[in-house]
Design a protein around this motif. Structure first.
Motif, PDB file in Angstrom:
ATOM      1  N   ALA A 143     -45.669  78.943   6.091  1.00 42.29           N
ATOM      2  CA  ALA A 143     -45.628  77.676   5.366  1.00 42.29           C
ATOM      3  C   ALA A 143     -44.903  77.847   4.038  1.00 42.29           C
ATOM      4  N   ALA A 144     -43.887  77.027   3.811  1.00 41.76           N
ATOM      5  CA  ALA A 144     -43.110  77.131   2.576  1.00 41.76           C
ATOM      6  C   ALA A 144     -42.144  75.960   2.484  1.00 41.76           C
ATOM      7  N   PHE A 145     -41.650  75.736   1.275  1.00 45.46           N
ATOM      8  CA  PHE A 145     -40.527  74.823   1.064  1.00 45.46           C
ATOM      9  C   PHE A 145     -39.280  75.665   1.205  1.00 45.46           C
ATOM     10  N   LYS A 146     -38.485  75.444   2.261  1.00 43.33           N
ATOM     11  CA  LYS A 146     -37.505  76.435   2.700  1.00 43.33           C
ATOM     12  C   LYS A 146     -36.047  76.063   2.444  1.00 43.33           C
ATOM     13  N   TYR A 147     -35.781  75.128   1.572  1.00 41.88           N
ATOM     14  CA  TYR A 147     -34.406  74.691   1.371  1.00 41.88           C
ATOM     15  C   TYR A 147     -33.844  75.297   0.088  1.00 41.88           C
ATOM     16  N   ALA A 148     -33.053  76.354   0.241  1.00 38.00           N
ATOM     17  CA  ALA A 148     -32.563  77.088  -0.929  1.00 38.00           C
ATOM     18  C   ALA A 148     -31.746  76.200  -1.859  1.00 38.00           C
ATOM     19  N   GLY A 149     -30.819  75.433  -1.284  1.00 39.37           N
ATOM     20  CA  GLY A 149     -29.982  74.584  -2.116  1.00 39.37           C
ATOM     21  C   GLY A 149     -30.779  73.533  -2.868  1.00 39.37           C
ATOM     22  N   VAL A 150     -31.704  72.896  -2.186  1.00 37.08           N
ATOM     23  CA  VAL A 150     -32.524  71.859  -2.815  1.00 37.08           C
ATOM     24  C   VAL A 150     -33.451  72.463  -3.861  1.00 37.08           C
ATOM     25  N   SER A 151     -33.831  73.726  -3.668  1.00 34.34           N
ATOM     26  CA  SER A 151     -34.751  74.358  -4.614  1.00 34.34           C
ATOM     27  C   SER A 151     -34.145  74.447  -6.011  1.00 34.34           C
ATOM     28  N   VAL A 152     -32.821  74.489  -6.091  1.00 30.47           N
ATOM     29  CA  VAL A 152     -32.160  74.523  -7.397  1.00 30.47           C
ATOM     30  C   VAL A 152     -32.402  73.214  -8.140  1.00 30.47           C
ATOM     31  N   GLU A 153     -32.495  72.110  -7.392  1.00 32.72           N
ATOM     32  CA  GLU A 153     -32.745  70.797  -7.978  1.00 32.72           C
ATOM     33  C   GLU A 153     -34.231  70.524  -8.162  1.00 32.72           C
ATOM     34  N   GLN A 154     -35.076  71.237  -7.408  1.00 30.08           N
ATOM     35  CA  GLN A 154     -36.523  71.017  -7.480  1.00 30.08           C
ATOM     36  C   GLN A 154     -37.258  72.351  -7.662  1.00 30.08           C
ATOM     37  N   PRO A 155     -37.003  73.052  -8.743  1.00 30.33           N
ATOM     38  CA  PRO A 155     -37.608  74.376  -8.912  1.00 30.33           C
ATOM     39  C   PRO A 155     -39.130  74.335  -9.042  1.00 30.33           C
ATOM     40  N   VAL A 156     -39.661  73.367  -9.771  1.00 34.32           N
ATOM     41  CA  VAL A 156     -41.108  73.312  -9.971  1.00 34.32           C
ATOM     42  C   VAL A 156     -41.820  73.085  -8.641  1.00 34.32           C
ATOM     43  N   HIS A 157     -41.293  72.168  -7.855  1.00 34.71           N
ATOM     44  CA  HIS A 157     -41.877  71.913  -6.531  1.00 34.71           C
ATOM     45  C   HIS A 157     -41.817  73.171  -5.661  1.00 34.71           C
ATOM     46  N   THR A 158     -40.683  73.861  -5.693  1.00 33.66           N
ATOM     47  CA  THR A 158     -40.512  75.065  -4.883  1.00 33.66           C
ATOM     48  C   THR A 158     -41.499  76.150  -5.287  1.00 33.66           C
ATOM     49  N   TRP A 159     -41.613  76.392  -6.588  1.00 35.65           N
ATOM     50  CA  TRP A 159     -42.540  77.419  -7.056  1.00 35.65           C
ATOM     51  C   TRP A 159     -43.976  77.052  -6.737  1.00 35.65           C
ATOM     52  N   ARG A 160     -44.321  75.798  -6.896  1.00 34.63           N
ATOM     53  CA  ARG A 160     -45.704  75.386  -6.612  1.00 34.63           C
ATOM     54  C   ARG A 160     -46.040  75.588  -5.145  1.00 34.63           C
ATOM     55  N   GLN A 161     -45.156  75.140  -4.261  1.00 31.05           N
ATOM     56  CA  GLN A 161     -45.433  75.245  -2.831  1.00 31.05           C
ATOM     57  C   GLN A 161     -45.418  76.696  -2.349  1.00 31.05           C
ATOM     58  N   ASN A 162     -44.437  77.456  -2.783  1.00 32.23           N
ATOM     59  CA  ASN A 162     -44.250  78.787  -2.220  1.00 32.23           C
ATOM     60  C   ASN A 162     -45.100  79.855  -2.911  1.00 32.23           C
ATOM     61  N   VAL A 163     -45.032  79.902  -4.219  1.00 27.05           N
ATOM     62  CA  VAL A 163     -45.847  80.886  -4.931  1.00 27.05           C
ATOM     63  C   VAL A 163     -47.299  80.427  -5.003  1.00 27.05           C
ATOM     64  N   GLY A 164     -47.499  79.154  -5.365  1.00 28.86           N
ATOM     65  CA  GLY A 164     -48.870  78.634  -5.420  1.00 28.86           C
ATOM     66  C   GLY A 164     -49.548  78.668  -4.064  1.00 28.86           C
ATOM     67  N   GLY A 165     -48.792  78.342  -3.012  1.00 28.98           N
ATOM     68  CA  GLY A 165     -49.365  78.352  -1.674  1.00 28.98           C
ATOM     69  C   GLY A 165     -49.763  79.738  -1.219  1.00 28.98           C
ATOM     70  N   THR A 166     -48.922  80.728  -1.516  1.00 21.30           N
ATOM     71  CA  THR A 166     -49.234  82.110  -1.139  1.00 21.30           C
ATOM     72  C   THR A 166     -50.436  82.630  -1.931  1.00 21.30           C
ATOM     73  N   LEU A 167     -50.484  82.312  -3.213  1.00 17.22           N
ATOM     74  CA  LEU A 167     -51.626  82.713  -4.035  1.00 17.22           C
ATOM     75  C   LEU A 167     -52.921  82.114  -3.491  1.00 17.22           C
ATOM     76  N   SER A 168     -52.887  80.833  -3.171  1.00 22.36           N
ATOM     77  CA  SER A 168     -54.065  80.156  -2.627  1.00 22.36           C
ATOM     78  C   SER A 168     -54.501  80.782  -1.313  1.00 22.36           C
ATOM     79  N   LEU A 169     -53.527  81.088  -0.457  1.00 18.35           N
ATOM     80  CA  LEU A 169     -53.841  81.698   0.837  1.00 18.35           C
ATOM     81  C   LEU A 169     -54.478  83.071   0.652  1.00 18.35           C
ATOM     82  N   LEU A 170     -53.949  83.875  -0.268  1.00 19.07           N
ATOM     83  CA  LEU A 170     -54.512  85.198  -0.510  1.00 19.07           C
ATOM     84  C   LEU A 170     -55.951  85.095  -1.022  1.00 19.07           C
ATOM     85  N   ARG A 171     -56.227  84.115  -1.848  1.00 27.38           N
ATOM     86  CA  ARG A 171     -57.600  83.895  -2.327  1.00 27.38           C
ATOM     87  C   ARG A 171     -58.517  83.551  -1.163  1.00 27.38           C
ATOM     88  N   ALA A 172     -58.045  82.666  -0.288  1.00 29.26           N
ATOM     89  CA  ALA A 172     -58.862  82.274   0.863  1.00 29.26           C
ATOM     90  C   ALA A 172     -59.087  83.461   1.796  1.00 29.26           C
TER      91      ALA A 172
END
Length: 322
Positions: free
Chosen positions: A74-103
């Motif tokens: 599970a991730a936000f997987k669009y590299a080009g779009v991530s340049v325009e939406q960095p906060v969303h990308t970091w939240r989904q990908n890094v925040g999501g992985t952190l949350s999963l590791l906690r669970a």
């Protein structure tokens, strides 16, 4: 006992779930359907409509499923779009992985296969990318994947979490007639969508320092990729030592012009692609070695380029706008 597949309703994730089924392993899917498709997951597979950002809900809803390992796609997987939406990308990908590791820690799940990306390498000047090639990601997406690897590595040091991360480039084709790539950015669906709508597919740049002037990339069949995820999770569950990262590469690139010709041959549609100017940041060639994965994960290119193209065309959605 079951394997949790996050993003299991997506293009790659759904193929992983089917591969687990063929291997005799049960799975549970977590997907918020932001880019996945509910119909990709068979009715008999437990499905949780849930974003991995919500650790508390993950624990509550997964506690009854006896999860023994995780394949995290599970991730936000669009590299080009991530340049325009960095906060969303970091939240989904890094925040999501952190949350999963906690669970996972709360549920005492101690094995994970992480879907990373060759985007962690950025632009390279080596003919063949290996796991030792320096990582220089050039997009928030690539950065977020590299940070995900680090987080999982650190959790392994702290808690003994067994893990490996799989890095790959362009995933194409279809291993099942009802599973297709619906990305609005990937080359294969873009070409198929253009032909289905009566348009000419596009090539961005034909003046690169390659044999035919078009970019050379590493393409792997999604079914081969799915099998590698299954082998990796089984190796972890068997207690085998794995490397922290593996490239799932072909070792032999294919040019965009070659892709176009293969599409014409497979579909019977004779077309001349429209050639536009280069896109900023597109390197001439990126190809990865899969030797380490071949050694440890039985990684092989079981499908040819013709297989990749033909299977993608056969699995294309009935509605060309999908």
């Amino acid at each position: 006992m079951a394997i949790l597949v996050t993003g299991g309703a997506g293009y790659i994730g759904a193929h992983v779930v089917r591969a687990l089924e063929r291997a005799g392993l049960e799975s549970v899917v977590v997907d918020d359907l932001s880019s996945g498709h509910r119909e990709f997951v068979r009715p008999e597979v437990p499905f949780l409509d849930l974003n991995v950002l919500h650790a508390k809900q993950l624990v509550e809803q997964l506690s009854e499923h006896h999860i023994e390992a995780v394949i995290h796609l599970a991730a936000f997987k669009y590299a080009g779009v991530s340049v325009e939406q960095p906060v969303h990308t970091w939240r989904q990908n890094v925040g999501g992985t952190l949350s999963l590791l906690r669970a996972m820690e709360h549920l005492d799940v101690d094995a994970i296969v992480f879907s990373s990306s060759a985007a962690v390498y950025g632009t390279t000047d080596v003919p063949l990318v290996t796991e030792d090639t320096p990582t220089r990601p050039e997009s928030p997406y690539g950065e977020s994947k590299l940070v995900g690897e680090w987080m999982i590595r650190d959790q392994g040091v702290a808690t003994g979490l067994r893990h490996t991360s799989l890095r790959y480039f362009n995933v194409v084709g279809s291993g099942e007639p009802d599973l297709y790539d619906s990305s609005p950015h990937n080359l294969f669906p873009l070409v198929i969508r253009a032909l289905s709508q009566g348009h000419r597919p596009r090539i961005f740049g034909d003046d690169y320092a390659t044999a035919d002037g078009t970019c050379v990339r590493d393409y792997v069949h999604v079914a081969d990729l799915a099998e590698a995820h299954v082998v990796a999770v089984r190796r972890l569950l068997e207690g085998r030592e794995l490397e922290p990262v593996y490239n799932l590469g072909s070792g032999d690139g294919v040019s965009v012009r070659q892709i176009m010709q293969a599409v014409a041959d497979a579909t019977g549609v004779d077309f001349e692609p429209e050639v536009l100017g280069r896109r900023p940041g597109d390197p001439a060639r990126i190809v990865a070695s899969g030797e380490r994965a071949t050694r440890d994960l039985d990684w092989r290119m079981r499908h040819t380029l013709d297989d990749m193209v033909a299977s993608a065309w056969q699995a294309r959605p009935a509605d060309p706008t999908d």
